[in-house]
Write a protein that holds these residues in place. Sequence first.
Motif, PDB file in Angstrom:
ATOM      1  N   HIS A   1     -44.013  21.922   8.207  1.00 22.13           N
ATOM      2  CA  HIS A   1     -43.267  20.862   7.523  1.00 22.13           C
ATOM      3  C   HIS A   1     -42.470  21.440   6.361  1.00 22.13           C
ATOM      4  CE1 HIS A   1     -45.482  17.281   9.208  1.00 22.13           C
ATOM      5  NE2 HIS A   1     -46.418  18.211   9.420  1.00 22.13           N
TER       6      HIS A   1
ATOM      7  N   VAL B   1     -46.340   7.272  12.120  1.00 15.27           N
ATOM      8  CA  VAL B   1     -47.625   7.669  11.533  1.00 15.27           C
ATOM      9  C   VAL B   1     -48.703   6.641  11.843  1.00 15.27           C
ATOM     10  CG1 VAL B   1     -48.840   8.062   9.356  1.00 15.27           C
ATOM     11  CG2 VAL B   1     -46.567   9.036   9.709  1.00 15.27           C
TER      12      VAL B   1
ATOM     13  N   ARG C   1     -40.491   6.556  10.261  1.00 17.95           N
ATOM     14  CA  ARG C   1     -41.599   7.528  10.303  1.00 17.95           C
ATOM     15  C   ARG C   1     -42.930   6.831  10.022  1.00 17.95           C
ATOM     16  NH1 ARG C   1     -37.627   9.359  11.817  1.00 17.95           N
ATOM     17  NH2 ARG C   1     -36.551  11.282  11.235  1.00 17.95           N
ATOM     18  N   ASN C   2     -42.876   5.759   9.214  1.00 15.98           N
ATOM     19  CA  ASN C   2     -44.106   5.025   8.911  1.00 15.98           C
ATOM     20  C   ASN C   2     -44.703   4.404  10.162  1.00 15.98           C
ATOM     21  OD1 ASN C   2     -44.011   5.446   6.047  1.00 15.98           O
ATOM     22  ND2 ASN C   2     -42.349   3.955   5.953  1.00 15.98           N
TER      23      ASN C   2
ATOM     24  N   CYS D   1     -40.780  15.192  12.117  1.00 16.18           N
ATOM     25  CA  CYS D   1     -40.461  14.221  11.070  1.00 16.18           C
ATOM     26  C   CYS D   1     -39.451  14.771  10.076  1.00 16.18           C
ATOM     27  CB  CYS D   1     -41.731  13.776  10.348  1.00 16.18           C
ATOM     28  SG  CYS D   1     -42.615  15.105   9.525  1.00 16.18           S
TER      29      CYS D   1
ATOM     30  N   SER E   1     -42.387  20.453  12.866  1.00 18.48           N
ATOM     31  CA  SER E   1     -42.620  19.002  12.889  1.00 18.48           C
ATOM     32  C   SER E   1     -41.321  18.257  13.180  1.00 18.48           C
ATOM     33  CB  SER E   1     -43.200  18.535  11.550  1.00 18.48           C
ATOM     34  OG  SER E   1     -42.236  18.678  10.538  1.00 18.48           O
TER      35      SER E   1
ATOM     36  N   GLU F   1     -48.522  13.421   2.190  1.00 16.84           N
ATOM     37  CA  GLU F   1     -49.595  12.480   2.469  1.00 16.84           C
ATOM     38  C   GLU F   1     -50.771  13.171   3.161  1.00 16.84           C
ATOM     39  OE1 GLU F   1     -51.779   8.945   2.886  1.00 16.84           O
ATOM     40  OE2 GLU F   1     -50.054   9.440   1.599  1.00 16.84           O
ATOM     41  N   LEU F   2     -50.458  14.031   4.166  1.00 17.25           N
ATOM     42  CA  LEU F   2     -51.526  14.754   4.877  1.00 17.25           C
ATOM     43  C   LEU F   2     -52.259  15.712   3.949  1.00 17.25           C
ATOM     44  CD1 LEU F   2     -49.591  15.563   8.179  1.00 17.25           C
ATOM     45  CD2 LEU F   2     -51.442  13.911   7.911  1.00 17.25           C
TER      46      LEU F   2
ATOM     47  N   CYS G   1     -41.455  17.016   2.446  1.00 16.34           N
ATOM     48  CA  CYS G   1     -41.665  15.990   3.469  1.00 16.34           C
ATOM     49  C   CYS G   1     -42.747  15.011   2.997  1.00 16.34           C
ATOM     50  CB  CYS G   1     -42.066  16.638   4.795  1.00 16.34           C
ATOM     51  SG  CYS G   1     -42.503  15.442   6.081  1.00 16.34           S
ATOM     52  N   SER G   2     -42.428  13.708   3.042  1.00 10.36           N
ATOM     53  CA  SER G   2     -43.387  12.702   2.566  1.00 10.36           C
ATOM     54  C   SER G   2     -44.638  12.676   3.435  1.00 10.36           C
ATOM     55  CB  SER G   2     -42.734  11.315   2.551  1.00 10.36           C
ATOM     56  OG  SER G   2     -42.285  10.962   3.848  1.00 10.36           O
ATOM     57  N   ASN G   3     -44.473  12.900   4.746  1.00  9.69           N
ATOM     58  CA  ASN G   3     -45.651  12.922   5.624  1.00  9.69           C
ATOM     59  C   ASN G   3     -46.558  14.103   5.294  1.00  9.69           C
ATOM     60  OD1 ASN G   3     -44.850  10.644   6.983  1.00  9.69           O
ATOM     61  ND2 ASN G   3     -43.860  11.751   8.664  1.00  9.69           N
TER      62      ASN G   3
END
Length: 744
Positions: free
Chosen positions: A636, A568, A564-565, A614, A612, A645-646, A640-642
């Motif tokens: 999401h 992104v 996923r990184n 992810c 999403s 972060e968002l 969810c880590s994404n």
Amino acid sequence: MSPSGRLHAVHLPPVVLATSGGLDLQADADLLFKARTFAEPLITGESLDTGENILAHADAVATILADMGGSVAMQAAIYLVYACPHLNKPEEVMGKAFGPHLAQLALQTNQLVHVQRLSRATESSTQGPDNTPLSPRIQTENVRKMLLAFSRDLRVVMLRLASRLQTLRHFAASKLPVPVVLARESLQVFAPLANRLGIWQIKWELEDLSFRFLEPATYKDIALLLDEKRTERESYMVALRERLQKALTKQGIVATVEGRPKHIYSIVKKMRGKALPFERVFDIRALRVVVPSVADCYQVLSWVHEQFAPIAEEFDDYIAKPKANGYQSLHTVVRDADGGPIEVQIRTQTMHAHAEHGVAAHWAYKEAGAKGYSGVSASSEYDTKIAVLRQLLAWERDLSGAAQAHGQGSGLFEDRIYVLTPDAAVVELPQGATAIDFAYTVHTNLGHRCRGAKVDGAMVPLNTQLANGQTVEITTIKEGGPSRDWLNPELGFLASPRARAKVRAWFNAQVSEETIAKGREAVEKSLQRLGRTAIRLEDLANQLGFKSADGLFEVVGKDEYSLRNIEVLLNPPEPALEPDEYFQKKFKGAVARKSPSGVLVVGVDSLLTQLSRCCKPAPPDAIGGFVTRGKGVSIHRQDCSNFRELASRHAERVIDVRWGEGKAAQGAVYPVDVSVEAIDRQGLLRDISEVFAKEKMNVIGVQTQSVKGMAWMTFTVEIGDAMSLNRVLVTVRGVKGVRAARRR
């Protein structure tokens, strides 16, 4: 002169016969006559590679051995040494004629002659481990060790020393040009070995002859300096000895006073080591005084200092303060009436015996460089072994050459062995080492590709233990690696810890390569899905904070880094929107509406929503919404880590959402990813798919990968809610071979 007469005249000096270990004179004469008669028809007319007649060489060596005090058996053995190459079965033939012990002595000596010939022939191209050039000092010390390792029976070394001395005498007498490599070997190997074994006269003669051949101009210059007033100097020293002897006798001291001969190489070595001119070498004229007691030592010193002017800085009291190796003596340098220096050493008989034959022998304090001038430093462990060997040498005549008696030294070198490459380079190995140990010592890659070995020209199993002096040749394949069997201690393939470490490192590297290959495949598939296959993998890794692409692949292959990184990085969120008063007003007081996807969104009517990719949320997951530019609201999971972060970067774009209710919502399905790790087997995919089918879950995608018997699978299934998925995962974990099953 008849062979018999010549033999008795040359090889039976009274001193040898008197100490021949109990054999009578006739038995000694018979043995010598028999050995020479046996060898003469085989070697008559033959010459060594030096041009010297072999029989004449053997006669001369036997004389040298007699002068050294070597036993009659040693003198007889030299003839058998040169007969060996002319016999089909030398051990059997000579064993029957002379007994197994004398036959073994001749065979071992002949083998050492062959080894040294090969070593000299290839000295200029000798290489060390991993193809690095081997320094002359290291190669010389290895040859020294090899000589001693061969010499469980020390008579082998004595035979070689006597033979080399005769070779140098032959070159000196014939005035033939001397091969540089032979002269250098004599100076760097044979002379120090004679020194270590206490055979002083041979040591000095080897040094002077070798130096004469290596540096003839310097040798001649020093010889001329010594010749000047030689007669006058010698007569002066005779008078001085007599004067000192009478003075000591008058004082009631029983002393032995003798001159200390100074040899040309010793003078040059001191001049170079201490950067002295010839005039400053104080021991050109030297005396040694041996007295009964310590008190006598100081009494003699007092008399010497009363009669002559002492040079204060040249006085050393090693009695009051012995050297670290135990050496004791008084050293002083005085000037005579003409101002000429005279060195005097004074010691007791016990000190003299210790210095000449004990652990603190002459070679130790000279070669170890106690005052810092040139010499060979030896390790204490090695020196201890040499000290014991010297005692064995002193016992040699009494033991009458019996191999059993020499067995007292059989364990001295059992910790190491010394074998040869086909180019005659000496390789040091631990006791019990095999051909594989040898291959890894020479070069790591040679060890990896090793598949066979020849020892002294014969094929042997790879776990055959090597012995001193053998020549080892390795058979390799072009590509390949070691066998795991080599690491099994019960099979005996490896004795060297260093070689074992190299084999383990190879297998660890293979595992790492497989992990990197797995990670590369995953990254490339991810880039294909994103349509970004043109990107350079090294650039991608650097942007993600890795030093190399392999570093990225390795952590991905270990499942320690999420793909996923990469997504992104390549598809970053839209940049933050400028504050928009209209947008903010639009959301303030807005009414919740149900979107077509079944999600209730607090915000604008008919706002587009999407689940999403992810984290693929499904009821009853706790969810959140994020407003994107041009794509509506992305839904999401809140864990969810994404999403986190968002939200941390653009909190103003996060909106509240919840799952829809009612009949429409109850009929909806949601895609989720299930990760399964299992032991690979036939029918595994079918069995897991049947679990989903029985639970009426539609499988819309499958990705599988198998590495070294392990299978990693990702199933994309449609579910109505996450609670039902948890029940199915329990069933999947019960499938044969499955080690883990979880929602991604």
